[in-house]
Design a protein around this motif. Structure first.
Motif, PDB file in Angstrom:
ATOM      1  N   SER A  30      44.722   0.987  21.146  1.00 16.38           N
ATOM      2  CA  SER A  30      43.649   0.726  21.797  1.00 16.38           C
ATOM      3  C   SER A  30      43.832   1.495  22.586  1.00 16.38           C
ATOM      4  O   SER A  30      45.252   2.301  23.142  1.00 16.38           O
ATOM      5  N   MET A  32      44.467   0.910  27.095  1.00 17.38           N
ATOM      6  CA  MET A  32      43.973   1.253  28.489  1.00 17.38           C
ATOM      7  C   MET A  32      44.189   1.060  29.423  1.00 17.38           C
ATOM      8  O   MET A  32      45.744   2.156  30.229  1.00 17.38           O
ATOM      9  N   LEU A  47      39.352  -0.843  28.403  1.00 17.55           N
ATOM     10  CA  LEU A  47      40.111  -0.980  27.199  1.00 17.55           C
ATOM     11  C   LEU A  47      38.910  -0.991  26.439  1.00 17.55           C
ATOM     12  O   LEU A  47      38.262  -1.028  26.263  1.00 17.55           O
ATOM     13  N   HIS A 131      51.327  -7.401  25.920  1.00 25.86           N
ATOM     14  CA  HIS A 131      50.214  -6.929  25.162  1.00 25.86           C
ATOM     15  C   HIS A 131      49.536  -6.933  23.191  1.00 25.86           C
ATOM     16  O   HIS A 131      50.818  -5.801  23.603  1.00 25.86           O
ATOM     17  N   ASN A 143      48.756   0.135  21.063  1.00 29.55           N
ATOM     18  CA  ASN A 143      48.338  -0.037  21.862  1.00 29.55           C
ATOM     19  C   ASN A 143      49.522   0.575  23.813  1.00 29.55           C
ATOM     20  O   ASN A 143      49.756   0.088  24.000  1.00 29.55           O
TER      21      ASN A 143
END
Length: 169
Positions: A30, A32, A47, A131, A143
Motif C-alpha cells: 500500500s 500512503m 491511501l 500501520h 506499507n
C-alpha cells in the motif's frame, strides 16, 4: 480441421495466459501520501491499496467475502472505516488514537484510493503511526508512507516487525 502446428501452439498460448494471470499481482503493498495541514491543524491522508487485497482485508470477520464493486457507499464506508481504525492508527498520546474520517474514495483499474482526515491537537509536532494494514493477511505486505510537512518530505516503510514509527515535523 486445425493443423498439427496450431494444435501445438494453442496449448502453449493458454499456458502463457495462465502464467500471466498468476504474475498479475505478485506483491502486496500500500502507498500512503500523508500531509500535515497546519492551517486546518489536521492530517490529510490518501491511501492506495490493490482492490483484491482490500477486499480480503474488508472481508475479514465477515460472514461472506466482500466484493467492493457490489456495495453502495453506505454499505462500504463502515467496512472500510472499521478496517482502517483497526489497522492504521495515528496518535499523539499513547493509547489514544486520533479519529479518522473517510472523506472519499476513488476506484482505479486494479486499486482504490481512500481519502481520510485526522484532526491534530494545536501543539502537535508529530504523531506515532501504527500501520499494520494487511500485515496479518500477507507476510510480504509492505506499507509505504510518504509524509509532507513544513516543506519537507520523508518516507517510511512499515512491515512485519516494524509496524509502529514516530513521524516528526
Amino acid at each position: 480441421m486445425p493443423t498439427p502446428r496450431i494444435r501445438r501452439i494453442v496449448p502453449l498460448l493458454l499456458l502463457m495466459l495462465l502464467s500471466l494471470a498468476a504474475w498479475a499481482h505478485t506483491y502486496h503493498a500500500s502507498i500512503m501520501e500523508l500531509r500535515f495541514n497546519p492551517a486546518k491543524q489536521r492530517l490529510e491522508i490518501a491511501l492506495k491499496v490493490f482492490t483484491d487485497d482490500l477486499e480480503k482485508g474488508v472481508s475479514h470477520n465477515q460472514p461472506k467475502p466482500v466484493t467492493l464493486d457490489q456495495l453502495s457507499r453506505a454499505q462500504l464506508d463502515p467496512l472500510l472505516l472499521a478496517l482502517l481504525r483497526r489497522e492504521v492508527q495515528f496518535s499523539v498520546q499513547p493509547g489514544q488514537p486520533l479519529p479518522l474520517t473517510l472523506v472519499g474514495l476513488q476506484k482505479e483499474t486494479d486499486s482504490y484510493w481512500l481519502y481520510l482526515t485526522a484532526p491534530l491537537p494545536t501543539a502537535a509536532t508529530g504523531v506515532t503511526l501504527r500501520h499494520q494494514l494487511l500485515l496479518g493477511l500477507f507476510p510480504d505486505q509492505m506499507n509505504i508512507v510518504n509524509l509532507t510537512a513544513n516543506g519537507q518530505k520523508q518516507s517510511f516503510l512499515f512491515r512485519g516487525g516494524n509496524e509502529e514509527q514516530e513521524l516528526k515535523w
